[in-house]
Design a protein around this motif. Structure first.
Motif, PDB file in Angstrom:
ATOM      1  N   ALA A 465      37.535 -79.537  19.171  1.00 26.13           N
ATOM      2  CA  ALA A 465      37.405 -80.743  19.873  1.00 26.13           C
ATOM      3  C   ALA A 465      36.362 -80.654  20.933  1.00 26.13           C
ATOM      4  CB  ALA A 465      38.631 -81.234  20.577  1.00 26.13           C
ATOM      5  N   ARG A 466      35.601 -81.422  21.336  1.00 24.13           N
ATOM      6  CA  ARG A 466      34.283 -81.102  22.315  1.00 24.13           C
ATOM      7  C   ARG A 466      34.333 -82.372  23.064  1.00 24.13           C
ATOM      8  NH1 ARG A 466      29.743 -83.815  21.282  1.00 24.13           N
ATOM      9  NH2 ARG A 466      29.582 -84.760  19.307  1.00 24.13           N
ATOM     10  N   ALA A 467      33.894 -82.264  24.473  1.00 21.55           N
ATOM     11  CA  ALA A 467      33.693 -83.206  25.450  1.00 21.55           C
ATOM     12  C   ALA A 467      32.482 -82.959  26.361  1.00 21.55           C
ATOM     13  CB  ALA A 467      34.811 -83.341  26.220  1.00 21.55           C
ATOM     14  N   GLY A 468      31.698 -83.920  26.849  1.00 25.31           N
ATOM     15  CA  GLY A 468      30.470 -83.631  27.513  1.00 25.31           C
ATOM     16  C   GLY A 468      29.835 -84.795  28.096  1.00 25.31           C
ATOM     17  N   ALA A 469      28.913 -84.555  28.848  1.00 23.66           N
ATOM     18  CA  ALA A 469      28.062 -85.657  29.518  1.00 23.66           C
ATOM     19  C   ALA A 469      26.962 -85.585  29.725  1.00 23.66           C
ATOM     20  CB  ALA A 469      28.785 -86.024  30.871  1.00 23.66           C
ATOM     21  N   ARG A 470      25.938 -86.529  29.620  1.00 23.30           N
ATOM     22  CA  ARG A 470      24.535 -86.512  29.637  1.00 23.30           C
ATOM     23  C   ARG A 470      23.993 -87.498  30.615  1.00 23.30           C
ATOM     24  NH1 ARG A 470      21.190 -85.570  24.154  1.00 23.30           N
ATOM     25  NH2 ARG A 470      19.187 -84.411  25.220  1.00 23.30           N
ATOM     26  N   PHE A 471      22.969 -86.707  31.523  1.00 25.14           N
ATOM     27  CA  PHE A 471      22.203 -87.363  32.614  1.00 25.14           C
ATOM     28  C   PHE A 471      20.863 -87.237  32.384  1.00 25.14           C
ATOM     29  CE2 PHE A 471      20.026 -87.281  36.468  1.00 25.14           C
ATOM     30  CZ  PHE A 471      20.065 -88.475  36.941  1.00 25.14           C
ATOM     31  N   THR A 472      20.072 -88.325  32.288  1.00 26.52           N
ATOM     32  CA  THR A 472      18.729 -88.207  32.127  1.00 26.52           C
ATOM     33  C   THR A 472      17.941 -89.470  33.112  1.00 26.52           C
ATOM     34  OG1 THR A 472      19.062 -88.198  29.792  1.00 26.52           O
ATOM     35  CG2 THR A 472      16.874 -88.638  30.511  1.00 26.52           C
ATOM     36  N   GLY A 473      17.048 -88.624  33.998  1.00 27.66           N
ATOM     37  CA  GLY A 473      16.431 -89.325  35.024  1.00 27.66           C
ATOM     38  C   GLY A 473      15.049 -89.522  34.752  1.00 27.66           C
ATOM     39  N   TYR A 474      14.364 -90.466  34.949  1.00 31.74           N
ATOM     40  CA  TYR A 474      12.845 -90.908  34.747  1.00 31.74           C
ATOM     41  C   TYR A 474      12.196 -91.349  35.798  1.00 31.74           C
ATOM     42  CZ  TYR A 474      14.618 -91.122  29.644  1.00 31.74           C
ATOM     43  OH  TYR A 474      15.214 -90.582  28.381  1.00 31.74           O
ATOM     44  N   ARG A 498      19.540 -92.613  33.172  1.00 30.45           N
ATOM     45  CA  ARG A 498      20.603 -92.895  32.067  1.00 30.45           C
ATOM     46  C   ARG A 498      21.778 -91.829  32.204  1.00 30.45           C
ATOM     47  NH1 ARG A 498      18.894 -91.163  26.146  1.00 30.45           N
ATOM     48  NH2 ARG A 498      19.156 -88.956  27.297  1.00 30.45           N
ATOM     49  N   PHE A 499      23.107 -92.560  32.100  1.00 28.82           N
ATOM     50  CA  PHE A 499      24.377 -91.522  31.940  1.00 28.82           C
ATOM     51  C   PHE A 499      25.149 -92.102  30.848  1.00 28.82           C
ATOM     52  CE2 PHE A 499      28.486 -90.402  33.247  1.00 28.82           C
ATOM     53  CZ  PHE A 499      28.679 -89.020  33.450  1.00 28.82           C
ATOM     54  N   TYR A 500      25.847 -90.951  29.927  1.00 25.19           N
ATOM     55  CA  TYR A 500      26.802 -91.623  29.167  1.00 25.19           C
ATOM     56  C   TYR A 500      27.812 -90.343  28.860  1.00 25.19           C
ATOM     57  CZ  TYR A 500      23.937 -89.373  25.445  1.00 25.19           C
ATOM     58  OH  TYR A 500      23.122 -88.466  24.768  1.00 25.19           O
ATOM     59  N   GLY A 501      28.902 -90.562  28.534  1.00 23.47           N
ATOM     60  CA  GLY A 501      29.870 -89.628  28.207  1.00 23.47           C
ATOM     61  C   GLY A 501      29.809 -89.462  26.705  1.00 23.47           C
ATOM     62  N   ASP A 502      30.172 -88.149  26.238  1.00 18.26           N
ATOM     63  CA  ASP A 502      30.012 -87.705  24.823  1.00 18.26           C
ATOM     64  C   ASP A 502      31.207 -86.777  24.576  1.00 18.26           C
ATOM     65  OD1 ASP A 502      27.960 -87.159  22.643  1.00 18.26           O
ATOM     66  OD2 ASP A 502      28.920 -85.517  22.869  1.00 18.26           O
ATOM     67  N   GLY A 503      31.690 -87.055  23.299  1.00 16.93           N
ATOM     68  CA  GLY A 503      32.836 -86.510  22.914  1.00 16.93           C
ATOM     69  C   GLY A 503      32.897 -86.396  21.293  1.00 16.93           C
ATOM     70  N   GLY A 504      33.819 -85.542  20.770  1.00 20.66           N
ATOM     71  CA  GLY A 504      34.044 -85.562  19.297  1.00 20.66           C
ATOM     72  C   GLY A 504      35.018 -84.692  18.927  1.00 20.66           C
ATOM     73  N   LEU A 505      35.392 -84.777  17.642  1.00 18.14           N
ATOM     74  CA  LEU A 505      36.536 -84.041  16.938  1.00 18.14           C
ATOM     75  C   LEU A 505      36.188 -83.715  15.529  1.00 18.14           C
ATOM     76  CD1 LEU A 505      39.493 -82.714  17.137  1.00 18.14           C
ATOM     77  CD2 LEU A 505      40.333 -84.924  16.190  1.00 18.14           C
ATOM     78  N   THR A 506      36.149 -82.459  15.455  1.00 20.95           N
ATOM     79  CA  THR A 506      35.590 -82.003  13.827  1.00 20.95           C
ATOM     80  C   THR A 506      36.899 -81.232  13.142  1.00 20.95           C
ATOM     81  OG1 THR A 506      33.502 -81.641  14.498  1.00 20.95           O
ATOM     82  CG2 THR A 506      34.104 -80.438  12.448  1.00 20.95           C
TER      83      THR A 506
END
Length: 772
Positions: A465-474, A498-506
């Motif tokens: 399982a994984r969880a993360g977050a991404r921030f990108t500024g322009y 731009r900001f979004y949460g990220d997750g997944g399960l393998t």
């Protein structure tokens, strides 16, 4: 003097680089057969005695002379002399020899009927002489004078690497002075094929160095369908032990003139580079002009000008150039590694007009990159500069000025069961997407940390399982116009985040396997593994995605909610001998499909039912890889659209290699796709490259590229190599149908054994046959 220089250029063999100022031609290495002049002598060991032997009567007067008959042998240091009769004078150290004289020194052997030899100086003369020099050179002459340790003077001689006395080719000279590891200076030289004289020069300088030698390279001679007759002149200069410079001049009877410089350097064992620049005053350059500018000119097709307006193609005069720079340093301070790769052309038609390589002639994108990177532990630091020019009707330019990237590979998070990974970058970017499209420069910062937790609830099942977050500024963003097709055409001058949460399960498993015996090549034991895999990916949606100034894959990462399920079949194998090593994977078959619980967020939305991105159920993908060893390999991929009940994409790549023989084949097919405002056309192309030795005398190499939709052979190249005992003839036919300059060419060259290329003739079949 001019006559001597011209004759010299026609005879001198190649000693360094190819004439084409940019490498890349797959057949070029076969045309350029490098010389291997390796004549060397051993350093004398002073203080040795002269040893005199004979099987016949001896006449001897102490400290005056020694004379032997009936098989004489004289030895001194690395010199050994045999003859029927010999007299040695102690005062002068001169041996006078008659009858079957043989003088051996290191790799050099000289034979003759009469000789005088100063034993301790290792100099002398030989009549009716023949010299055999490594690796396979032969010289016959009325007289050979050895005037110094490595210097020979030849009178009325013949030079060849063919077997004597009837060589298939030879150079005949009235006089020559040859200094090993330096140069041979020849007078009144005639090149002969058998007994037929073909070329003559009153003077010729020939390098005898086993290392690189400065001098003129073999000229190129040919004819172009539009530029007329061609003469290519090249000079190679070994500027130092670690650098060299090649100057190229191309002359055409139609008035076109080209000048190129190639500089190579290798200052250390782990650092090397090459710079190549080429400028041509082209009288027949392909140019895209307005219809008004084309009045009265011959046109041969339509085009789109850089301002977006329609144009027509004509031939006209233009100064054109191309530039290449490559450098690699693996020994920089503090463990850094540096790489530079630059490719620049003056215009989009340069490669199509002038390159011999199909891949270069058909290229639409020219990337240039520079990296400075370092890895330590799980960390990596990279400074990246780049410029990418793309030509698809309009010119698109993207630049990194620069990007600084820090990444940490997935690694344990302290002593916890969790793992941590991160990608981050700070960039200053510039883009020009063409007329009426965004153009500007801006800064971008991206941070993407991820925490994962792998665990195995059972030996046959693994989860992660994984969880993360991404921030990108322009620092700048696109200006989104109103309307049904809100395609951005400019920058707004406003920043964007731009900001979004990220997750997944393998999930991998449950896995099943079976062992069995069989025979495939060297393998005798096999294991078949069936392995289901499921991956769920979620990324939250972002606000106002149309504002994102798209540069690379970082910007296209948006909201997703989808699952991918796959069934993986793996075949492992090992030899019967346990010492042969562990099991290796020789084949893998994967069947997969993706289902979206919600349609993925798009940078540019589309409501078209033909757009695959507007379907929740993706195609069924099949991937097959077979590699049972180093001889055979297969990589096949296909995508089946379950709604359209049709293949949407297929590619197959197969290879067979054994020694110098090979076959490499690829097939790529895709259906037309509709994206917002863009139609990606269908494609169906086949490519085949093969080469075989057909016995000892003939080798064939061929490359074919066929477009099945156009029913057009885009590339057709065939190279025949005819091999003889001491030379080879290469004949190539090439047809390229890449607009705007499709052409048919030929090339013929002769390579002399252990000497190099004698001449290189290439030109246009269209000119010879009267076509265009």
């Amino acid at each position: 003097m001019r006559r001597a220089a011209a004759s010299f250029l026609l005879l001198l063999p190649a000693a360094a680089l190819a004439q084409d100022p940019f490498a890349g031609d797959p057949f070029e290495s076969r045309f350029r057969n490098q010389p291997r002049f390796e004549v060397r002598v051993r350093v004398p060991e002073s203080g040795a005695d002269v040893h005199l032997k004979t099987t016949g009567p001896v006449h001897y007067e102490k400290d005056v002379f020694w004379e032997g008959t009936g098989g004489v042998t004289i030895e001194y240091e690395d010199v050994k002399i045999t003859s029927d009769h010999a007299r040695y004078d102690f005062a002068t150290g001169v041996a006078t020899l008659t009858g079957n004289v043989v003088i051996d020194q290191g790799k050099t052997r000289m034979t003759g009927t009469r000789a005088g030899f100063r034993i301790k100086e290792k100099t002398g003369w030989l009549e009716n002489a023949q010299a055999d020099l490594a690796p396979s050179y032969h010289i016959t002459a009325e007289k050979i004078d050895k005037t110094a340790e490595t210097t020979y003077k030849i009178t009325q001689g013949i030079f060849s690497s063919c077997d004597l006395p009837d060589p298939e080719w030879s150079f005949r000279m009235s006089e020559a002075t040859v200094t090993l590891e330096d140069y041979a200076r020849l007078k009144d030289v005639t090149f002969r094929a058998g007994s037929v004289p073909l070329l003559y020069t009153p003077y010729l300088i020939w390098p005898t160095k086993s290392d690189r030698a400065s001098g003129m390279l073999v000229p190129g001679v040919g004819i172009s369908s539009r530029r007329g007759g061609y003469l290519g002149l090249n000079h190679f200069w070994a500027t130092s032990r670690s650098t060299d410079l090649t100057t190229q001049v191309d002359l055409f009877t139609g008035g076109t003139l080209g000048l190129g410089e190639t500089f190579r350097w290798a200052p250390t064992a782990e650092s090397a580079g090459i710079f190549q620049g080429y400028v041509v005053d082209d009288e027949e350059a392909s140019q895209c002009v307005t219809p008004a500018e084309a009045q009265g000119e011959e046109t041969f097709g339509g085009c789109i000008r850089f301002d977006g307006s329609p144009g027509v193609l004509i031939y006209g005069e233009a100064t054109r150039w191309k530039l290449r720079l490559d450098h690699v340093s693996d020994d920089l301070p503090w463990g850094f590694r540096g790489v530079v790769s630059v490719r620049r052309y003056s215009d989009e038609y340069f490669a199509q007009d002038l390159e011999r390589n199909f891949d270069l002639a058909s290229a639409k994108q020219y990337p240039s990159d520079a990296f400075l990177s370092k890895n330590w532990g799980a960390n990596s630091l990279n400074v990246h500069l780049s410029r990418i020019e793309t030509y698809y009707g309009v010119k698109v330019v993207q630049e990194r000025l620069p990007t600084i990237e820090y990444a940490r590979r997935t690694s344990p998070l302290g002593r916890t069961p969790f793992y941590f990974a991160m990608r981050s970058s700070a960039s200053y970017l510039s883009q020009d997407r063409g007329p009426n499209l965004p153009e500007g420069s801006y800064g971008r910062f991206d941070l993407f940390p991820v925490v994962s937790f792998p665990f195995r609830p059972a030996p046959w099942l693994s989860l992660s399982a994984r969880a993360g977050a991404r921030f990108t500024g322009y620092t700048d963003s696109y200006l989104v116009p109103a309307g049904p097709l809100p395609n951005p055409t400019s920058f707004s001058g406003e920043s964007y985040q731009r900001f979004y949460g990220d997750g997944g399960l393998t999930m991998v498993g449950p896995s099943f396997s079976r062992l069995f015996d069989g025979k495939i090549g060297k393998f005798r034991k096999f294991k078949h593994i069936v392995e289901p895999r499921v991956e769920y990916v979620y990324a939250s949606e972002v606000d106002d995605p149309l504002k994102i100034p798209v540069f690379d894959e970082i910007d296209s990462a948006l909201g997703r909610n989808e699952i991918t399920y796959a069934l993986v079949n793996r075949l492992l194998a090992r030899g019967e001998d346990p010492k042969s090593g562990g099991a290796v994977e020789i084949a893998q078959l994967t069947i997969s499909q993706t289902y979206a619980f919600e349609l993925a967020q798009r940078l540019v939305p589309s409501s078209s039912p033909f757009d695959p991105a507007n379907r929740k159920t993706g195609p069924v993908n099949l991937t097959l890889r077979i590699a049972p060893g180093s001889v055979v390999s297969v990589d096949a991929r296909l995508a089946w659209d379950t709604q359209a009940n049709d293949l949407t994409g297929t590619s197959v790549a197969a290879g067979w290699n054994k020694g110098d023989d090979y076959v490499n084949a690829t097939w790529y097919r895709s259906q037309a796709q509709v994206a917002p405002g863009v139609l990606v056309p269908a494609s169906d192309q086949y490519r085949l490259a093969a080469g075989f030795d057909l016995g000892k005398l003939l080798r064939l190499d061929a490359i074919f590229n066929y477009d099945a939709l156009q029913e057009l052979l885009l590339e057709d190249r065939t190279l025949a190599t005819f091999r003889f005992s001491c030379f080879e003839i290469l004949a190539e036919y090439r047809q390229l149908r890449t607009p705007p300059s499709p052409r048919r060419d030929y090339r013929i060259a002769v390579n002399l054994k252990d000497v190099g290329q004698l001449f290189d003739l290439n030109g246009s079949l269209d000119s010879l046959l009267g076509g265009q």
